[in-house]
Design a protein around this motif. Structure first.
Motif, short mmCIF file in Angstrom:
data_model
loop_
_atom_site.label_atom_id
_atom_site.label_comp_id
_atom_site.label_asym_id
_atom_site.label_seq_id
_atom_site.Cartn_x
_atom_site.Cartn_y
_atom_site.Cartn_z
N PHE A 55 0.88 -1.11 0.09
CA PHE A 55 -0.27 0.22 -0.03
C PHE A 55 0.79 1.24 -0.06
O PHE A 55 0.29 2.41 0.22
N THR A 56 2.18 1.15 -0.19
CA THR A 56 3.06 2.25 -0.33
C THR A 56 3.23 2.38 -1.83
O THR A 56 3.80 1.51 -2.77
N PRO A 57 3.13 3.79 -2.42
CA PRO A 57 3.42 4.12 -3.79
C PRO A 57 4.95 4.03 -4.17
O PRO A 57 5.73 3.94 -3.47
N GLN A 58 5.08 4.05 -5.38
CA GLN A 58 6.62 4.17 -6.07
C GLN A 58 7.32 5.08 -5.31
O GLN A 58 6.60 6.21 -4.99
N GLY A 59 8.44 5.05 -4.88
CA GLY A 59 9.27 6.00 -4.15
C GLY A 59 8.97 6.24 -2.56
O GLY A 59 9.45 7.46 -2.37
N GLY A 60 7.82 5.55 -2.30
CA GLY A 60 7.51 5.72 -0.88
C GLY A 60 8.51 5.35 0.16
O GLY A 60 9.76 4.81 -0.22
N LYS A 61 8.36 5.21 1.62
CA LYS A 61 9.16 5.30 2.44
C LYS A 61 8.48 4.31 3.64
O LYS A 61 7.41 4.34 3.93
N ILE A 62 9.32 3.15 3.97
CA ILE A 62 8.80 2.33 5.25
C ILE A 62 9.68 2.41 6.29
O ILE A 62 10.98 2.26 6.05
N THR A 63 9.29 2.67 7.49
CA THR A 63 10.40 2.66 8.64
C THR A 63 9.90 1.58 9.54
O THR A 63 8.68 1.11 9.97
N ILE A 64 10.97 0.69 10.06
CA ILE A 64 10.89 -0.12 10.88
C ILE A 64 11.54 0.19 12.15
O ILE A 64 12.79 0.42 12.07
N SER A 65 10.86 0.57 13.35
CA SER A 65 11.74 0.76 14.53
C SER A 65 11.18 0.11 15.93
O SER A 65 10.11 -0.61 15.82
N THR A 66 11.94 0.23 16.88
CA THR A 66 11.41 -0.19 18.24
C THR A 66 11.72 0.89 19.22
O THR A 66 12.52 2.00 19.05
N SER A 67 11.01 0.80 20.13
CA SER A 67 10.95 1.63 21.54
C SER A 67 10.64 0.81 22.79
O SER A 67 10.23 -0.32 22.72
N PHE A 68 10.71 1.42 23.87
CA PHE A 68 10.12 0.66 25.13
C PHE A 68 8.84 1.05 25.72
O PHE A 68 8.68 2.26 25.55
N ALA A 69 8.05 0.43 25.99
CA ALA A 69 6.61 0.72 26.75
C ALA A 69 7.15 1.01 28.00
O ALA A 69 8.11 0.59 28.59
N LYS A 70 6.20 1.50 28.84
CA LYS A 70 6.47 1.89 30.28
C LYS A 70 6.44 0.49 30.99
O LYS A 70 7.38 0.50 32.07
N ASP A 71 6.19 -0.43 30.41
CA ASP A 71 6.31 -1.75 31.26
C ASP A 71 7.80 -2.46 30.79
O ASP A 71 7.71 -3.53 31.16
N MET A 72 8.54 -1.82 30.01
CA MET A 72 9.56 -2.28 29.31
C MET A 72 9.45 -3.34 28.44
O MET A 72 10.58 -3.93 28.05
N SER A 73 8.30 -3.81 27.91
CA SER A 73 8.29 -4.39 26.71
C SER A 73 8.89 -3.56 25.78
O SER A 73 8.81 -2.27 25.58
#
Length: 188
Positions: free
Chosen positions: A91-109
């Motif tokens: 569902f992303t058009p030609q020349g689009g961008k996808i970001t894969i990232s992580t962060s921590f929740a308050k419960d440290m998950s």
């Protein structure tokens, strides 16, 4: 030749999702969580979608520190990430961008995010996205087929890990899928 390869890949992904979903429903799928470095899993997922990314000239940004660890089943985690990235590509058009990232929740998950610059979804679509009884499947920007089964399977895999899966989306502005996985071996 490219269309034939794409069709074969789509059929393979559908059959793989159907098999995994069926096994999950019958509780026959193995579940072997272990401590995993997240940055080691992402390249394997990206290899599978590399041709689609190249053909659509999509920029993939991976923003995951090398020391982020989770307690997860490798195959299930890769399946979830693969399904979310595959949908983002669809569902992303030609020349689009996808970001894969992580962060921590308050419960440290660990909170995973797969965000795209694609077409987004209406509020109605988002509300029905994880319902088995709702018809939410739609054709990708280049005619890619979908059943919605990959998202249902991903949700079940995330919940098997004690996490949750959700989406934020706006039509014309892309989507961001999030899911949580524990970084603690004693999550249950």
């Amino acid at each position: 030749m490219g269309d034939l390869r794409d069709s074969a890949r789509n059929i393979f992904n559908l059959l793989e999702n159907l098999l995994e979903w069926s096994q999950m429903q019958r509780r026959k799928i193995s579940f072997a969580p272990q401590m995993l470095l997240v940055h080691e899993i992402i390249p394997e997922v990206l290899k599978i979608v590399a041709e689609l990314v190249r053909r659509k000239a999509i920029e993939i940004v991976v923003d995951i520190p090398h020391d982020v660890e989770v307690f997860a089943d490798t195959n299930m985690l890769q399946t979830v990430i693969r399904n979310l990235v595959s949908n983002a590509i669809k569902f992303t058009p030609q020349g689009g961008k996808i970001t894969i990232s992580t962060s921590f929740a308050k419960d440290m998950s660990v909170v995973f995010m797969v965000k795209d610059s694609g077409i987004g979804m209406s509020t109605d679509m988002v509300e029905n996205l994880f319902r088995l009884d709702a018809k939410i499947s739609r054709i990708g920007l280049e005619g890619e087929a979908g059943t919605g089964l990959g998202l249902l399977l991903s949700k079940e895999f995330v919940e098997k890990h004690g996490g949750k899966l959700w989406v934020e989306s706006e039509e014309g502005k892309g989507s961001a899928f999030y899911f949580t996985v524990s970084c603690n071996v004693n999550y249950n």
